[in-house]
Design a protein around this motif. Structure first.
Motif, mmCIF file in Angstrom:
data_model
loop_
_atom_site.group_PDB
_atom_site.id
_atom_site.type_symbol
_atom_site.label_atom_id
_atom_site.label_comp_id
_atom_site.label_asym_id
_atom_site.label_seq_id
_atom_site.Cartn_x
_atom_site.Cartn_y
_atom_site.Cartn_z
ATOM 1 N N LEU A 148 0.839 -1.196 0.000
ATOM 2 C CA LEU A 148 0.000 0.000 0.000
ATOM 3 C C LEU A 148 0.873 1.245 0.000
ATOM 4 C CD1 LEU A 148 -2.565 -1.057 2.741
ATOM 5 C CD2 LEU A 148 -3.124 -0.671 0.323
ATOM 6 N N VAL A 149 0.543 2.198 -0.869
ATOM 7 C CA VAL A 149 1.248 3.482 -0.881
ATOM 8 C C VAL A 149 0.635 4.426 0.151
ATOM 9 C CG1 VAL A 149 1.779 5.526 -2.279
ATOM 10 C CG2 VAL A 149 1.985 3.235 -3.280
ATOM 11 N N HIS A 150 -0.669 4.355 0.322
ATOM 12 C CA HIS A 150 -1.393 5.199 1.282
ATOM 13 C C HIS A 150 -2.632 4.424 1.720
ATOM 14 C CE1 HIS A 150 -4.636 6.466 -1.622
ATOM 15 N NE2 HIS A 150 -3.738 5.935 -2.421
ATOM 16 N N ARG A 151 -3.468 5.059 2.534
ATOM 17 C CA ARG A 151 -4.650 4.362 3.055
ATOM 18 C C ARG A 151 -5.917 5.150 2.772
ATOM 19 N NH1 ARG A 151 -2.798 1.899 8.955
ATOM 20 N NH2 ARG A 151 -0.840 1.004 8.238
ATOM 21 N N LEU A 152 -7.017 4.438 2.778
ATOM 22 C CA LEU A 152 -8.355 5.028 2.746
ATOM 23 C C LEU A 152 -9.147 4.413 3.892
ATOM 24 C CD1 LEU A 152 -9.410 4.908 -1.042
ATOM 25 C CD2 LEU A 152 -8.675 6.920 0.244
ATOM 26 N N PRO A 246 -7.406 17.672 0.545
ATOM 27 C CA PRO A 246 -6.628 17.674 1.793
ATOM 28 C C PRO A 246 -5.201 18.150 1.543
ATOM 29 C CG PRO A 246 -6.889 15.427 0.986
ATOM 30 C CD PRO A 246 -7.663 16.314 0.054
ATOM 31 N N ILE A 247 -4.871 19.310 2.099
ATOM 32 C CA ILE A 247 -3.526 19.873 1.940
ATOM 33 C C ILE A 247 -2.543 19.111 2.833
ATOM 34 C CG2 ILE A 247 -2.135 21.977 2.189
ATOM 35 C CD1 ILE A 247 -4.801 23.533 1.712
ATOM 36 N N THR A 248 -3.012 18.694 4.001
ATOM 37 C CA THR A 248 -2.251 17.782 4.862
ATOM 38 C C THR A 248 -2.942 16.423 4.819
ATOM 39 O OG1 THR A 248 -3.550 18.572 6.745
ATOM 40 C CG2 THR A 248 -1.408 19.591 6.395
ATOM 41 N N GLY A 249 -2.328 15.411 5.391
ATOM 42 C CA GLY A 249 -2.905 14.069 5.315
ATOM 43 C C GLY A 249 -3.063 13.416 6.661
ATOM 44 N N ARG A 250 -4.054 13.847 7.422
ATOM 45 C CA ARG A 250 -4.295 13.288 8.760
ATOM 46 C C ARG A 250 -5.419 12.253 8.722
ATOM 47 N NH1 ARG A 250 0.434 15.358 9.891
ATOM 48 N NH2 ARG A 250 0.435 17.636 10.069
ATOM 49 N N THR A 251 -5.430 11.379 9.722
ATOM 50 C CA THR A 251 -6.499 10.391 9.861
ATOM 51 C C THR A 251 -7.848 11.083 9.984
ATOM 52 O OG1 THR A 251 -4.987 8.868 10.990
ATOM 53 C CG2 THR A 251 -7.350 8.488 11.287
ATOM 54 N N HIS A 252 -8.825 10.641 9.182
ATOM 55 C CA HIS A 252 -10.207 11.143 9.214
ATOM 56 C C HIS A 252 -10.283 12.664 8.995
ATOM 57 C CE1 HIS A 252 -11.421 7.491 11.950
ATOM 58 N NE2 HIS A 252 -11.029 7.140 10.746
ATOM 59 N N GLN A 253 -9.282 13.216 8.319
ATOM 60 C CA GLN A 253 -9.189 14.678 8.197
ATOM 61 C C GLN A 253 -10.422 15.306 7.568
ATOM 62 O OE1 GLN A 253 -5.441 16.468 6.935
ATOM 63 N NE2 GLN A 253 -6.543 17.763 5.477
ATOM 64 N N ILE A 254 -10.852 14.811 6.418
ATOM 65 C CA ILE A 254 -11.988 15.426 5.721
ATOM 66 C C ILE A 254 -13.260 15.281 6.552
ATOM 67 C CG2 ILE A 254 -13.421 15.344 3.640
ATOM 68 C CD1 ILE A 254 -10.935 14.395 2.121
ATOM 69 N N ARG A 255 -13.448 14.131 7.156
ATOM 70 C CA ARG A 255 -14.663 13.880 7.942
ATOM 71 C C ARG A 255 -14.752 14.834 9.131
ATOM 72 N NH1 ARG A 255 -14.438 7.344 8.448
ATOM 73 N NH2 ARG A 255 -16.465 7.614 9.485
ATOM 74 N N VAL A 256 -13.636 15.013 9.837
ATOM 75 C CA VAL A 256 -13.651 15.855 11.030
ATOM 76 C C VAL A 256 -13.671 17.336 10.656
ATOM 77 C CG1 VAL A 256 -12.452 16.406 13.186
ATOM 78 C CG2 VAL A 256 -12.513 14.051 12.364
ATOM 79 N N HIS A 257 -13.027 17.725 9.577
ATOM 80 C CA HIS A 257 -13.079 19.117 9.135
ATOM 81 C C HIS A 257 -14.481 19.498 8.653
ATOM 82 C CE1 HIS A 257 -8.535 20.205 8.584
ATOM 83 N NE2 HIS A 257 -8.920 20.169 9.842
#
Length: 325
Positions: A148-152, A246-257
């Motif tokens: 995996l390169v990244h996660r969803l 997402p300019i940064t890549g945090r866990t659940h970033q879009i959902r919480v923002h």
């Protein structure tokens, strides 16, 4: 990866072998513990750390620690280990295999990009016997180094990038660490009327792990710097379709923002309101309406690659109902 020598020993009637493996460019620059977890599939993690700690695993005839990073030309000694002691990995359901076969968006000799279905975790663990990466490894047994390169999030669908070679994995991880090198765009249906002027959410995020093991994220002054850009795509009665970058890549970033902006994502059972989620079922929404619509990055030769994932049928149907079609 070349095996230079093997020596047999007997254990319970089974022939076990000491393996001496020479590390090549594709395998280099990973921690020895992660390398062993991949090479010794089925062996418990505790057993792997034990043989490293006891010095049974050696690199260039020397003892190493679990965080040692492999270098090209290193010779790794792997002692006899009975893989049969561990349970064999669960085989993904045929329906999952069939889904993934149809989900390929892009593929070459170094990369595989799929349109991950909602409900499928990217990897096994935390009570899950398998995820997308384990299923893909069974689907493509000839590609022994899929990573995996990244996660969803499990409930998020869309573009998921898998590297076939360690060199590509290193390249893309380097891209992810550089601001603006990788552009991910998401489509989200949110509750309420998102203001057109609301184009950036800049709020630090703090990750907590509950006693149950569930991960929860919240806006907190002690959290990590987090920024998401938004753009309105379409409006419906009491709902808005937005594009999130997402300019940064945090866990659940879009959902919480989205929640922080006062507009939780539709179908979000972790961060949304139960009454909202219940009412959204009337127009056929049975999952989180968050989709990784596209990803763009630079290939090692300097070319830009952009891959788009169409909205799944179940989300297109929700939009059709909202439009009154």
């Amino acid at each position: 990866m070349a095996v230079e020598d093997e020596r047999s020993s007997q254990d319970g009637g089974e022939a076990l072998r000491v393996r001496l493996i020479t590390i090549d460019e594709d395998t280099a620059d990973q921690r020895i513990d992660n390398y062993l977890l991949r090479v010794l599939k089925g062996v418990p993690k505790t057993r792997i750390y034990r043989i490293v700690r006891k010095g049974e695993v050696r690199v260039n005839k020397k003892r190493i620690t679990a965080d040692y990073r492999l270098q090209p030309g290193d010779v790794v000694r792997i002692p006899p280990v009975r893989v049969a002691e561990a349970n064999a990995p669960a085989r993904p359901a045929d329906s999952v295999i069939a889904q993934l076969e149809k989900a390929v968006l892009y593929e070459d000799d170094q990369l595989l990009i799929i349109n991950k279905p909602s409900g499928l975790a990217v990897h096994g663990g935390s009570g899950l016997s398998y995820g997308a990466i384990e299923a893909l490894r069974q689907l493509r047994p000839e590609n022994r180094t899929l990573e995996l390169v990244h996660r969803l999030d499990r409930d998020t669908s869309g573009c998921l990038v898998i590297a076939k070679r360690r060199s590509m994995l290193r390249h893309l991880h380097n891209q992810l660490q550089q601001k603006g090198k990788v552009e991910k765009l998401y489509h989200a249906l949110v509750v309420g009327k998102w203001p057109a002027r609301k184009q950036l959410v800049n709020a630090p995020l703090l990750k907590n792990v509950l006693q149950s093991g569930e991960r929860m994220v919240r806006v907190h002054v002690d959290g990590k710097k987090s920024r998401t850009a938004f753009r309105v795509l379409d409006r419906f009665p009491n709902m808005t379709l937005v594009e999130a970058y997402p300019i940064t890549g945090r866990t659940h970033q879009i959902r919480v923002h989205c929640l922080h902006a006062g507009h939780a994502i539709a179908g979000d059972e972790k961060y949304g309101m139960d009454e909202d989620n219940q009412s959204q079922r009337q127009f056929g929404l049975k999952r989180l309406f968050l989709h990784a619509a596209s990803i763009q990055f630079e290939l090692p030769d300097g070319r830009l690659l952009k891959v788009e994932a169409p909205l799944p049928d179940e989300l297109l149907e929700v939009l059709s109902v909202l439009k009154g079609e």
